[in-house]
Design a protein around this motif. Structure first.
Motif, mmCIF file in Angstrom:
data_model
loop_
_atom_site.group_PDB
_atom_site.id
_atom_site.type_symbol
_atom_site.label_atom_id
_atom_site.label_comp_id
_atom_site.label_asym_id
_atom_site.label_seq_id
_atom_site.Cartn_x
_atom_site.Cartn_y
_atom_site.Cartn_z
ATOM 1 N N MET A 1 0.856 -1.192 0.000
ATOM 2 C CA MET A 1 0.000 0.000 0.000
ATOM 3 C C MET A 1 0.893 1.244 0.000
ATOM 4 N N THR A 2 0.550 2.232 -0.852
ATOM 5 C CA THR A 2 1.371 3.428 -1.005
ATOM 6 C C THR A 2 1.203 4.383 0.178
ATOM 7 N N ILE A 3 2.127 5.343 0.265
ATOM 8 C CA ILE A 3 2.069 6.366 1.305
ATOM 9 C C ILE A 3 0.786 7.187 1.161
ATOM 10 N N GLU A 4 0.424 7.479 -0.095
ATOM 11 C CA GLU A 4 -0.790 8.266 -0.341
ATOM 12 C C GLU A 4 -2.032 7.532 0.163
ATOM 13 N N ALA A 5 -2.080 6.223 -0.053
ATOM 14 C CA ALA A 5 -3.230 5.431 0.392
ATOM 15 C C ALA A 5 -3.321 5.410 1.920
ATOM 16 N N ILE A 6 -2.170 5.198 2.572
ATOM 17 C CA ILE A 6 -2.148 5.169 4.046
ATOM 18 C C ILE A 6 -2.580 6.518 4.612
ATOM 19 N N THR A 7 -2.054 7.604 4.017
ATOM 20 C CA THR A 7 -2.398 8.957 4.487
ATOM 21 C C THR A 7 -3.886 9.231 4.322
ATOM 22 N N THR A 8 -4.440 8.823 3.182
ATOM 23 C CA THR A 8 -5.870 9.059 2.917
ATOM 24 C C THR A 8 -6.739 8.274 3.902
ATOM 25 N N ILE A 9 -6.365 7.029 4.175
ATOM 26 C CA ILE A 9 -7.119 6.217 5.136
ATOM 27 C C ILE A 9 -7.056 6.842 6.536
ATOM 28 N N ILE A 10 -5.886 7.344 6.900
ATOM 29 C CA ILE A 10 -5.727 8.006 8.212
ATOM 30 C C ILE A 10 -6.647 9.230 8.298
ATOM 31 N N ILE A 11 -6.703 10.009 7.225
ATOM 32 C CA ILE A 11 -7.575 11.193 7.201
ATOM 33 C C ILE A 11 -9.040 10.780 7.303
ATOM 34 N N PHE A 12 -9.412 9.709 6.599
ATOM 35 C CA PHE A 12 -10.786 9.203 6.640
ATOM 36 C C PHE A 12 -11.163 8.795 8.069
ATOM 37 N N ILE A 13 -10.287 8.014 8.718
ATOM 38 C CA ILE A 13 -10.552 7.561 10.092
ATOM 39 C C ILE A 13 -10.562 8.747 11.055
ATOM 40 N N ALA A 14 -9.628 9.687 10.849
ATOM 41 C CA ALA A 14 -9.573 10.872 11.705
ATOM 42 C C ALA A 14 -10.836 11.724 11.571
ATOM 43 N N THR A 15 -11.406 11.749 10.367
ATOM 44 C CA THR A 15 -12.651 12.494 10.157
ATOM 45 C C THR A 15 -13.785 11.890 10.976
ATOM 46 N N ILE A 16 -13.897 10.562 10.954
ATOM 47 C CA ILE A 16 -14.931 9.884 11.750
ATOM 48 C C ILE A 16 -14.708 10.149 13.242
ATOM 49 N N ALA A 17 -13.439 10.039 13.680
ATOM 50 C CA ALA A 17 -13.122 10.291 15.096
ATOM 51 C C ALA A 17 -13.446 11.733 15.477
ATOM 52 N N SER B 1 -13.839 11.490 -1.421
ATOM 53 C CA SER B 1 -14.069 10.384 -2.358
ATOM 54 C C SER B 1 -13.039 10.393 -3.480
ATOM 55 N N HIS B 2 -12.752 11.583 -3.992
ATOM 56 C CA HIS B 2 -11.719 11.709 -5.030
ATOM 57 C C HIS B 2 -10.368 11.227 -4.498
ATOM 58 N N ALA B 3 -10.038 11.608 -3.262
ATOM 59 C CA ALA B 3 -8.749 11.210 -2.675
ATOM 60 C C ALA B 3 -8.664 9.693 -2.523
ATOM 61 N N ASN C 1 -7.998 8.420 -5.989
ATOM 62 C CA ASN C 1 -6.644 8.771 -6.427
ATOM 63 C C ASN C 1 -5.593 7.883 -5.772
ATOM 64 N N ALA C 2 -5.767 7.590 -4.491
ATOM 65 C CA ALA C 2 -4.771 6.805 -3.747
ATOM 66 C C ALA C 2 -4.929 5.306 -3.976
ATOM 67 N N VAL D 1 -7.443 3.462 -2.899
ATOM 68 C CA VAL D 1 -8.128 2.789 -1.787
ATOM 69 C C VAL D 1 -9.405 2.119 -2.264
ATOM 70 N N VAL D 2 -10.179 2.828 -3.087
ATOM 71 C CA VAL D 2 -11.424 2.258 -3.607
ATOM 72 C C VAL D 2 -11.138 1.001 -4.428
ATOM 73 N N GLU D 3 -10.109 1.079 -5.257
ATOM 74 C CA GLU D 3 -9.726 -0.079 -6.073
ATOM 75 C C GLU D 3 -9.280 -1.243 -5.191
ATOM 76 N N SER D 4 -8.559 -0.939 -4.119
ATOM 77 C CA SER D 4 -8.081 -1.981 -3.200
ATOM 78 C C SER D 4 -9.242 -2.663 -2.492
ATOM 79 N N ILE D 5 -10.227 -1.852 -2.057
ATOM 80 C CA ILE D 5 -11.419 -2.434 -1.408
ATOM 81 C C ILE D 5 -12.156 -3.333 -2.384
ATOM 82 N N GLY D 6 -12.322 -2.837 -3.608
ATOM 83 C CA GLY D 6 -12.998 -3.639 -4.633
ATOM 84 C C GLY D 6 -12.265 -4.930 -4.915
ATOM 85 N N HIS D 7 -10.944 -4.854 -5.011
ATOM 86 C CA HIS D 7 -10.149 -6.065 -5.273
ATOM 87 C C HIS D 7 -10.240 -7.040 -4.108
ATOM 88 N N LEU D 8 -10.192 -6.524 -2.875
ATOM 89 C CA LEU D 8 -10.298 -7.364 -1.679
ATOM 90 C C LEU D 8 -11.636 -8.085 -1.636
#
Length: 575
Positions: free
Chosen positions: A1-17, A445-447, A450-451, A453-460
């Protein structure tokens, strides 16, 4: 997983928190999210601009702004006057049906705000037996159409951004009807468990306002109840002065006559409601002054007004002003305004003329506090334009005759040019918070795309799950969205869960519509918490409810709501 993907996921989780931590400030949380995405270069400039100017989002904002004019007409107040009757069952049925129907086309908050006062001050039933059903009916009615609730429009904004096309006006209607009927019957059964909380009377609080019924008034010969005078917002008819005789309390079946003086008590900023009754004049009207230009003053000890009445003084000639309302702390004021003997310390609200500020005697008689900004109301042809224009725009859009956004732009232009709405009012009430929440969610959603993440979830999903887990995934999406809307807010829940649900649909290789609609309905299913939906919060204090009341009544409704959504969404929107 790329740095961009990890950063985006962190921002997503931080938004919920952040939303869980700062539940009353969702716009601030999403604002930080937007700045983080832009600052870290996770989205492009084009994506930022397209998110802010998303067609679905612009349509949502236009719809809210155009509804401001509708709120200023008598439409909802006329509807409110038909709701309350002596029979609780009939009142419940009328309230639920009318509220749900209005909420399908109008802003839920405006519908509930208009009906709050008539319900709180009705003479037949405990307000707490009706206010919670009012909120639930508004929520359920909002599920009937695309424009019924901001949640549907937010999901549509995200769907347009993801797919390039919009949901139809009636996409929600079939399931919405089932929800209204099923949850309505459940609520009717559970209504016996609603508390019977005593309501404090408001009759002696606030300013006392004197209005006279003039010749040929529409009020003459009809009862207080049928005229809708018991259904005003924050104004209460406490006395009628007729030929020197004081009638108090004023009963609903009291028939009004010409030259009656109606004495109201309450919030002076709601004074403009009285303009909507033909032939009902305040002191300002009688003295040819506008009651939209008001100033609040306190009478000084040395004032020439003390121990004299307004009639004796020639008030208009002295001050180029007319007294619209009076308030005396610690004591009720009674009778006609012109016959009240003024005391030092009395609060007066004055409709002032052009020369008021230049009068040299002001400082000797008054302590000038401030201007009073009254709510404006529409009547006559402007009210007709607002109501017919709004309903026509919605109907034409519903049947594909005109694009909804295009129609709302034209309607807004007509409302501004006709002075039904003014630019300052639009700027002051513009829903910046909603705009920021939705634009940030679209950008997030765009982020995620771009990172990768959506493709990774779909592949998983594609590699680890098969079609047997499809229905389970839909149930999980519903439960997560529902939990978030109860803990945070409905709009934030829809905005955050949409990209996850959409990527799950892509991952399974099926039509994404079941997941999209599940998010939309689940985000509107807030019945257990007073904080998840704005109308719940509005009735929470007004009905003196406890948190347990929402759980006791809302949990059965929530279970039936969830069951209907989970069963019916795959039927109407097959995988």
């Amino acid at each position: 997983m790329t740095i961009e993907a990890i950063t985006t996921i962190i921002i997503f989780i931080a938004t919920i928190a952040g939303l869980l931590k700062f539940q009353n400030r969702p716009a601030a949380v999403f604002g930080v999210t937007l700045l983080s995405l832009v600052g870290l270069g996770l989205v492009s400039r084009e994506q930022l601009l397209s998110s802010i100017a998303n067609p679905g989002l612009v349509t949502l904002i236009l719809l809210i702004v155009c509804s401001f004019a509708l709120e200023k007409t008598r439409l909802l107040r006329v509807v409110a006057s038909k709701v309350i009757v002596k029979s609780y069952k009939s009142t419940f049925a009328r309230l639920f049906t009318i509220t749900a129907a209005c909420s399908a086309l109008l802003n839920n908050t405006a519908v509930v705000a208009t009906l709050l006062s008539p319900i709180r001050n009705n003479p037949h039933h405990y307000a707490s037996k009706l206010l919670l059903p009012l909120s639930y009916a508004a929520i359920l009615g909002g599920t009937l159409t695309l424009i019924g609730t901001s949640t549907n429009l937010i999901v549509n904004s995200l769907f347009i951004d993801a797919s390039g096309h919009s949901l139809s006006f009636f996409s929600f209607t079939s399931i919405g009807i089932m929800l209204v009927i099923g949850c309505g019957l459940t609520l009717a059964i559970c209504a016996r468990f609603l508390p019977e909380n005593e309501q404090e009377t408001d009759g002696s609080e606030g300013y006392f306002i004197d209005a006279k019924i003039t010749e040929n008034s529409e009020l003459i010969g009809k009862t207080v109840e049928s005229n809708g005078l018991r259904h005003l917002e924050s104004l209460f008819l406490v006395e009628v002065v007729r030929e020197g005789r004081l009638i108090t309390p004023v009963y609903p079946n009291e028939i009004l006559q010409q030259d009656d003086r109606l004495i109201f008590s309450g919030d002076i900023t709601k004074l403009a409601q009285l303009k909507q009754f033909s032939g009902l004049e305040t002191f300002a009207h009688q003295n040819s002054l506008e009651d939209s230009n008001l100033t609040e003053v306190v009478v000084r000890q040395e004032s020439i007004l003390v121990r004299r009445t307004l009639k004796q003084l020639g008030f208009r000639a002295l001050f180029d002003a007319a007294v619209v309302a009076i308030r005396r702390d610690g004591e009720e004021v009674s009778g006609k305004l012109g016959d009240v003997k003024i005391r030092a310390g009395d609060f007066l609200v004055l409709a002032v003329g052009d020369d008021f500020k230049s009068r040299r005697n002001l400082s000797k008689n008054f302590i000038v506090l401030s201007g009073v900004e009254t709510e404006t109301r529409l009547s006559g042809w402007r009210a007709g334009l607002s109501i017919l224009g709004f309903l026509s725009t919605v109907l034409f859009a519903a049947f594909g005759i005109i694009d909804l956004m295009q129609g709302l732009v034209l309607l807004l232009g007509a409302l501004v040019f006709s002075q039904s709405l003014n630019v300052n009012e639009i700027i002051r009430r513009l829903p910046i918070d909603i705009w920021l929440v939705v634009a940030s969610a679209i950008l997030l959603s765009h982020a995620l795309v771009n990172a990768g993440v959506v493709e990774s979830i779909g592949h998983l999903v594609n590699t680890s799950l098969d079609a047997q887990h499809l229905y389970l995934a839909l149930i999980i999406v519903y439960l997560l969205t529902w939990l978030m809307t109860e803990l945070v807010t409905n709009n934030a829940a829809a905005a955050l869960m949409f990209p996850i649900a959409y990527s799950l649909g892509l991952g399974f290789g099926v039509d994404v519509m079941p997941f999209v609609m599940t998010v939309a309905f689940a985000a509107s299913g807030s019945f257990v918490s007073p904080y998840g939906y704005q109308t719940n919060l509005m009735v929470y204090n007004a009905g003196k409810y406890r948190f347990n009341d929402f759980i006791k009544i809302g949990l059965p409704v929530s279970l039936i709501y969830g069951l209907i959504v989970i069963v019916s969404v795959p039927y109407f929107f097959p995988f």
